[in-house]
Motif scaffolding. Structure first.
Motif, PDB file in Angstrom:
ATOM      1  N   ALA A 137      40.209 -22.345  10.596  1.00 56.50           N
ATOM      2  CA  ALA A 137      41.344 -21.630  10.538  1.00 56.50           C
ATOM      3  C   ALA A 137      42.112 -22.183  11.694  1.00 56.50           C
ATOM      4  N   ALA A 138      41.433 -22.097  13.054  1.00 57.13           N
ATOM      5  CA  ALA A 138      42.127 -22.701  14.140  1.00 57.13           C
ATOM      6  C   ALA A 138      42.728 -23.986  14.190  1.00 57.13           C
ATOM      7  N   TYR A 139      42.213 -24.850  13.365  1.00 53.57           N
ATOM      8  CA  TYR A 139      42.746 -26.123  13.242  1.00 53.57           C
ATOM      9  C   TYR A 139      44.177 -26.422  12.471  1.00 53.57           C
ATOM     10  N   PHE A 140      44.650 -25.296  11.884  1.00 59.36           N
ATOM     11  CA  PHE A 140      45.895 -25.159  11.100  1.00 59.36           C
ATOM     12  C   PHE A 140      46.867 -24.797  12.221  1.00 59.36           C
ATOM     13  N   VAL A 141      46.684 -24.355  13.387  1.00 62.78           N
ATOM     14  CA  VAL A 141      47.759 -24.035  14.061  1.00 62.78           C
ATOM     15  C   VAL A 141      48.492 -25.459  14.836  1.00 62.78           C
ATOM     16  N   PRO A 142      49.961 -25.343  14.525  1.00 57.90           N
ATOM     17  CA  PRO A 142      50.814 -26.310  14.513  1.00 57.90           C
ATOM     18  C   PRO A 142      51.200 -26.338  16.266  1.00 57.90           C
ATOM     19  N   LEU A 143      50.269 -26.556  17.067  1.00 53.71           N
ATOM     20  CA  LEU A 143      50.528 -26.164  18.607  1.00 53.71           C
ATOM     21  C   LEU A 143      51.375 -27.192  19.193  1.00 53.71           C
ATOM     22  N   ALA A 144      51.544 -28.459  18.697  1.00 57.20           N
ATOM     23  CA  ALA A 144      52.267 -29.584  19.200  1.00 57.20           C
ATOM     24  C   ALA A 144      53.702 -29.421  18.961  1.00 57.20           C
TER      25      ALA A 144
ATOM     26  N   GLY B  36      42.715 -29.096   7.977  1.00 54.52           N
ATOM     27  CA  GLY B  36      43.395 -28.173   8.899  1.00 54.52           C
ATOM     28  C   GLY B  36      44.267 -28.941   9.857  1.00 54.52           C
ATOM     29  N   ALA B  37      43.529 -29.794  10.598  1.00 53.21           N
ATOM     30  CA  ALA B  37      44.333 -30.766  11.344  1.00 53.21           C
ATOM     31  C   ALA B  37      45.621 -31.540  10.978  1.00 53.21           C
ATOM     32  N   VAL B  38      45.193 -32.125   9.687  1.00 49.52           N
ATOM     33  CA  VAL B  38      46.427 -32.792   9.086  1.00 49.52           C
ATOM     34  C   VAL B  38      47.329 -31.820   8.535  1.00 49.52           C
ATOM     35  N   VAL B  39      46.977 -30.680   8.135  1.00 51.52           N
ATOM     36  CA  VAL B  39      48.003 -29.808   7.544  1.00 51.52           C
ATOM     37  C   VAL B  39      48.953 -29.310   9.024  1.00 51.52           C
ATOM     38  N   SER B  40      48.224 -28.968   9.990  1.00 51.50           N
ATOM     39  CA  SER B  40      49.017 -28.708  11.323  1.00 51.50           C
ATOM     40  C   SER B  40      50.217 -29.793  11.814  1.00 51.50           C
ATOM     41  N   GLY B  41      49.399 -31.235  11.645  1.00 48.24           N
ATOM     42  CA  GLY B  41      50.430 -32.119  12.154  1.00 48.24           C
ATOM     43  C   GLY B  41      51.658 -32.332  11.233  1.00 48.24           C
ATOM     44  N   LEU B  42      51.453 -32.176  10.025  1.00 46.29           N
ATOM     45  CA  LEU B  42      52.673 -32.305   9.192  1.00 46.29           C
ATOM     46  C   LEU B  42      53.478 -31.245   9.358  1.00 46.29           C
ATOM     47  N   LEU B  43      52.674 -30.062   9.633  1.00 50.95           N
ATOM     48  CA  LEU B  43      53.772 -28.699   9.947  1.00 50.95           C
ATOM     49  C   LEU B  43      54.697 -28.833  11.194  1.00 50.95           C
ATOM     50  N   VAL B  44      54.114 -29.572  12.249  1.00 50.80           N
ATOM     51  CA  VAL B  44      55.097 -30.033  13.265  1.00 50.80           C
ATOM     52  C   VAL B  44      56.041 -30.700  13.109  1.00 50.80           C
ATOM     53  N   GLY B  45      56.154 -31.687  12.223  1.00 50.02           N
ATOM     54  CA  GLY B  45      57.281 -32.546  11.571  1.00 50.02           C
ATOM     55  C   GLY B  45      58.087 -31.653  10.911  1.00 50.02           C
TER      56      GLY B  45
END
Length: 795
Positions: free
Chosen positions: A397-404, A500-509
């Protein structure tokens, strides 16, 4: 008005501009520029308002970062069916005292008893016996002592009682050492044996450690086999009495056996002090056993039977996570957020490189941080639900955070340096909120750095999606690295982390694409993405400028090329310069024919007008431009370009004309009211505007003359103080001069090949004549001004 050819017809009288004279026009322009640029919301620091806003920000961040206490959880009885899924509301890390005591008991039980072994004991006893008996002959010859005294001395020395009759027999032996040899025969039975006083002192069912006092060496034995006690040793002596070498001492053999049995001592003794110390050390070496329950961890699922372990975990949560220390955590987190704000303020206030970080940038940065934190916490909960539904590891769950997301927004709206600080601080905040470890922080940091680098190259909206894709790939690639560094083998159980890392990255865009226009509108910011949209020739204002004022449009395009090249040469924002240049003269749309670049023929409208009227018309194009830009919502940067591109320069031709007609008023009446350029890009625009006009007026624009004219204009503007407020250095001006000269020489006033005349049997003009006429027409369109009057192009 326009003629059928598309060029504006000069009107017979000035267009109306409202009541008032030249001074009123200048004052109206000054007020309009001040109103356009001095946004009242961000003008100056307001301690009470700003401190209140910071306090609200700290409070909001504290509430978002602090893990919820969760309240009291329902605790169903053991062996009942759970009616609802029970999940931990926050992290709990407490000592499991029962497990710790059990481990300490095991450690204590595992310590073997320590026994001291005196391997030299029986050697010492034998030596003493032999020495005492060897001295009997000398003792017997001592006439000064009676037999009773000699017997008492003998008993004291040998340590064994002897009656007078036996003592007389021993004294009568030709060689008393025969008795010593016989006694040592029995004592030697204890030399190679471990002898304890009572076998009841030996550990039952466990090993022991024997410490040799002579060798200072210990050895562990798994059992007590081979260890005998004194009673067993004495029985052994009795059994071996017939084998003793008595010699002449056989006469006292009974006493010899009794003496040997009385002399024996235990050579193995329990060391209670050392054993107890060893137990204490073993107990102290046992680490406390902690019960760790992570926030969001499912303790018992709906429909599952409640086990004793689950019941105990629920009780632990209710006991330790019920918020008894919540106020401490709130204060600590609020202090942490406040500390980062203070460090940021000190960093920006003491930066050696000139850096503009005002009130507006502060509010914008705080708003982005708060918004990103809220989105991150929401995505964390969404990730928990997704992980539970799919049966994944809750840590995913922590990897879904779009911190960038914060890094990209701050880079685009504020600057890259601030985005790095924001990214690092937010990484620590979010990592604490989601109970992340060092490897999660590493993943976040990589995303922040990649996002910051990619965002600096972003110009178009589609680039924002590319940023998200790059961040997604970088974060996903870091998952196997961090898993390996954590000492685990990459397996299928780690695929949810990559997801989760991929989803959060796409959410950044996607998030940047949605939030960027909102922040642009809310804070009236113009990003490079917006500037690129404004630079499009499809913009309605640019289309109208090209149709109604083609000369102004061409002039603006040339200024844009110059300004962009100059800005890129010194590392300024070339796109900003270009867009500011394209729109800096849009106010001329209101009266295009009153500006020389839009006039055709030899007639100059201003020759028929009073100089103060002409000056009012020229000044008014800035006022009109500000109004048009405000209505079209072009943004603050365009307003800066319009209001500052002339600075406080003098309308010299109109001023000289007014002086010739008897005007004795102040020179300032014929100056632009400013303000002077406030940023480097605006200063470059002022220079490009003046130089384009000055070089366009040259009759013979050779490379040398163009370079000289560029240098003269720049020196004149520096001497007038027009560049005092825009942070352009002498080195920057040298680069700009070289770039302007090169651009004008190669791109505008380059040499052309003369077309040869071509004979035409019909008598119509040849192609060469057509080209020559076209070149002459273009040359006739140049505006001719003396150098001091390059600012007043309409004359």
């Amino acid at each position: 008005m326009q003629s059928g050819s598309g060029t504006p017809n000069p009107p017979s009288a000035p267009a109306p501009m409202g009541p008032g004279g030249l001074a009123d026009t200048r004052e109206a322009l000054r007020k309009a520029a001040r109103a356009a640029l001095a946004d009242g919301r961000w003008r100056g620091w307001r301690p009470m308002v700003d401190l209140t806003a910071v306090a609200c920000f700290v409070l909001l961040m504290t509430m978002l970062i602090v893990q919820p206490g969760g309240g009291t959880l329902p605790q169903p009885d053991v062996d009942t069916v759970a009616q609802a899924t029970i999940r931990a509301g926050r992290d709990v890390l407490v000592e499991d005292r029962d497990a710790t005591q059990a481990r300490r008991g095991q450690a204590k039980a595992g310590v073997v008893e320590i026994f001291d072994y005196d391997s030299d004991l029986y050697f010492s006893l034998g030596d003493r016996v032999f020495l005492v008996l060897a001295n009997m002959e000398a003792l017997r010859k001592d006439d000064s002592k009676t037999p009773a005294v000699r017997r008492a001395a003998f008993q004291d020395e040998i340590g064994v009682a002897v009656n007078s009759g036996v003592f007389a027999l021993i004294e009568g032996l030709a060689d008393p050492t025969d008795a010593a040899l016989a006694i040592n025969f029995f004592l030697n039975m204890g030399l190679d044996r471990h002898i304890i006083a009572d076998r009841g002192a030996l550990p039952k069912g466990g090993g022991l450690e024997i410490w040799d006092l002579g060798l200072k060496l210990g050895s562990r034995r798994e059992n007590a086999a081979g260890i005998i006690d004194l009673r067993q040793l004495r029985r052994l002596m009795t059994a071996r009495a017939g084998d003793a070498p008595y010699g002449e001492a056989r006469i006292v053999r009974s006493w010899i056996l009794e003496a040997a049995q009385e002399l024996v001592r235990p050579n193995l003794k329990p060391n209670q002090v050392a054993s107890e110390k060893r137990r204490r050390e073993a107990i102290a070496a046992v680490e406390p056993v902690f019960l760790r329950i992570k926030a969001g961890e499912v303790v018992v699922r709906r429909g599952d039977r409640v086990t004793a372990a689950a019941w105990q975990r629920i009780g632990t949560l209710n006991k330790y996570a019920g918020g008894r220390r919540m106020w401490r955590e709130l204060i600590a987190v609020a202090g942490l957020v406040s500390g980062f704000l203070l460090l940021g303020a000190i960093f920006f206030s003491r930066a050696r490189v000139p850096f503009s970080f005002g009130r507006k940038s502060s509010y914008l940065t705080l708003a982005i941080v708060a918004a990103t934190t809220a989105i991150g916490v929401a995505m964390f909960y969404a990730g928990q639900g997704f992980a539970e539904g799919m049966g994944f590891d809750p840590d995913a769950a922590a990897y879904f955070v779009p911190l960038a997301l914060a890094t990209v927004l701050v880079t685009l709206l504020v600057d890259a340096r601030t985005s790095l600080l924001v990214g690092v601080a937010l990484t620590l905040f979010i990592a604490y909120r989601v109970n992340g470890d060092l490897w999660l922080v590493t993943n976040y940091i990589v995303g922040v750095l990649v996002a910051g680098i990619a965002a600096r190259q972003s110009r178009r909206r589609i680039d924002l999606l590319r940023i998200g894709l790059v961040v997604a790939l970088a974060q996903a690639a870091m998952v196997p690295v961090t898993v390996t560094l954590a000492g685990h083998a990459m397996g299928s159980e780690h695929l949810p982390l990559m997801l989760g890392a991929v989803v959060s990255g796409l959410l950044v865009g996607v998030g940047t694409l949605g939030l960027l226009p909102a922040f642009e509108w809310l804070f009236d910011e113009t990003t490079d993405t917006r500037l690129l949209e404004l630079a499009s020739a499809d913009n309605p204002l640019l289309k109208e400028l090209a149709l109604k004022a083609p000369g102004t449009y061409y002039h603006s395009a040339m200024v844009a090329n110059l300004a962009e090249a100059g800005a890129e040469a010194i590392g300024a924002n070339g796109l900003m310069c270009r867009v500011m240049a394209l729109y800096h003269d849009i106010g001329k749309l209101q009266r295009p024919a009153y500006f020389m670049e839009n006039q055709r023929g030899a007639d100059n409208i201003h020759e028929r007008l009073a100089p103060d009227v002409s000056a009012r018309i020229i000044l008014h194009h800035i006022l009109d431009g500000l109004e048009m830009a405000r209505k079209a919502k072009l943004g603050r940067l365009i307003l800066e370009g319009i209001s500052q591109h002339q600075g406080t320069t003098l309308l010299r031709s109109f001023y000289d004309k007014a002086r010739a007609q008897g005007y004795n008023g102040p020179e300032d009446d014929y100056r632009y009211p400013g303000p002077k350029p406030q940023r480097r890009e605006a200063g470059i625009l002022l220079l490009a505007d003046s130089i384009e006009a000055a070089t366009r007026a040259m009759k013979d624009p050779s490379a040398a003359k163009v370079g000289e004219r560029v240098r003269q204009v720049i020196e004149m503007r520096v001497d007038e103080g027009e560049l005092d407020d825009c942070n352009l250095t002498l080195k920057d001006l040298a680069e700009i001069e070289a770039t302007f000269t090169r651009t004008l020489t190669l791109g505008v006033f380059h040499n052309r090949v003369e077309y040869p005349p071509m004979a035409n049997p019909n008598g119509s003009p040849s192609e060469g004549e057509i080209a020559g006429n076209a070149k002459s027409d273009a040359d006739g369109d140049h505006r001719v001004h003396p150098l001091p009057g390059v600012a007043d192009r309409p004359a």
